[in-house]
Write a protein that holds these residues in place. Sequence first.
Motif, PDB file in Angstrom:
ATOM      1  N   LYS A 162      35.086  38.670  50.692  1.00 21.81           N
ATOM      2  CA  LYS A 162      33.788  38.702  50.010  1.00 21.81           C
ATOM      3  C   LYS A 162      33.876  38.260  48.551  1.00 21.81           C
ATOM      4  O   LYS A 162      32.868  38.237  47.842  1.00 21.81           O
ATOM      5  N   ASN A 163      35.087  37.946  48.089  1.00 23.64           N
ATOM      6  CA  ASN A 163      35.277  37.551  46.689  1.00 23.64           C
ATOM      7  C   ASN A 163      34.709  38.591  45.723  1.00 23.64           C
ATOM      8  O   ASN A 163      34.045  38.255  44.734  1.00 23.64           O
ATOM      9  N   THR A 164      34.998  39.835  45.999  1.00 25.50           N
ATOM     10  CA  THR A 164      34.432  40.927  45.218  1.00 25.50           C
ATOM     11  C   THR A 164      35.506  41.957  44.877  1.00 25.50           C
ATOM     12  O   THR A 164      36.353  42.274  45.717  1.00 25.50           O
ATOM     13  N   VAL A 165      35.425  42.455  43.655  1.00 23.29           N
ATOM     14  CA  VAL A 165      36.279  43.558  43.232  1.00 23.29           C
ATOM     15  C   VAL A 165      35.382  44.753  42.936  1.00 23.29           C
ATOM     16  O   VAL A 165      34.236  44.589  42.502  1.00 23.29           O
ATOM     17  N   TYR A 166      35.904  45.947  43.202  1.00 22.76           N
ATOM     18  CA  TYR A 166      35.119  47.165  43.082  1.00 22.76           C
ATOM     19  C   TYR A 166      35.797  48.152  42.131  1.00 22.76           C
ATOM     20  O   TYR A 166      37.014  48.137  41.958  1.00 22.76           O
ATOM     21  N   LEU A 167      34.986  49.025  41.559  1.00 24.27           N
ATOM     22  CA  LEU A 167      35.515  50.138  40.783  1.00 24.27           C
ATOM     23  C   LEU A 167      34.744  51.387  41.215  1.00 24.27           C
ATOM     24  O   LEU A 167      33.566  51.538  40.899  1.00 24.27           O
ATOM     25  N   GLN A 168      35.415  52.224  41.998  1.00 24.12           N
ATOM     26  CA  GLN A 168      34.824  53.484  42.410  1.00 24.12           C
ATOM     27  C   GLN A 168      35.105  54.513  41.325  1.00 24.12           C
ATOM     28  O   GLN A 168      36.263  54.755  40.985  1.00 24.12           O
ATOM     29  N   MET A 169      34.042  55.103  40.791  1.00 21.51           N
ATOM     30  CA  MET A 169      34.173  56.042  39.677  1.00 21.51           C
ATOM     31  C   MET A 169      33.664  57.403  40.123  1.00 21.51           C
ATOM     32  O   MET A 169      32.479  57.559  40.452  1.00 21.51           O
ATOM     33  N   ASN A 170      34.552  58.370  40.164  1.00 19.59           N
ATOM     34  CA  ASN A 170      34.211  59.739  40.560  1.00 19.59           C
ATOM     35  C   ASN A 170      34.410  60.683  39.386  1.00 19.59           C
ATOM     36  O   ASN A 170      35.079  60.348  38.411  1.00 19.59           O
ATOM     37  N   SER A 171      33.834  61.872  39.508  1.00 19.50           N
ATOM     38  CA  SER A 171      33.969  62.907  38.468  1.00 19.50           C
ATOM     39  C   SER A 171      33.673  62.332  37.092  1.00 19.50           C
ATOM     40  O   SER A 171      34.431  62.539  36.132  1.00 19.50           O
ATOM     41  N   LEU A 172      32.570  61.645  36.995  1.00 18.36           N
ATOM     42  CA  LEU A 172      32.236  60.968  35.743  1.00 18.36           C
ATOM     43  C   LEU A 172      31.966  61.956  34.624  1.00 18.36           C
ATOM     44  O   LEU A 172      31.445  63.067  34.845  1.00 18.36           O
TER      45      LEU A 172
END
Length: 123
Positions: free
Chosen positions: A76-86
Amino acid sequence: QVQLVESGGGLVQAGGSLRLSCAASGLTFRWSDMGWFRQAPGKEREFVATINWSGGVTDYADSVKGRFTVSRNNIKNTVYLQMNSLKPEDTAVYYCAATDRQVGRTRLDYDYWGQGTQVTVSS
């Protein structure tokens, strides 16, 4: 022309989660190492996380380690950043960046940048 387009930012309460996405075009994504940086008002842009071309090597700033996870989808040519406990101190504009050189923790290590997406964490 290389384009990096971030999305997924928004307003969230402390303790909540968000997932940022960065869609890339105009480059050979599967060969590119990717990074996430952030910039809070009045502060320098700082390193958040990196991921190498295969996804097999990741690196995180101490301030987000254990809470954020970087990943990528080379189809998908995509990078992700999952952010928890913000936390409120995570409030910033988040930028993704790409490089054809070896991934690093400084702005100079990256050749291409997105326009950023705002993340606001309320207390």
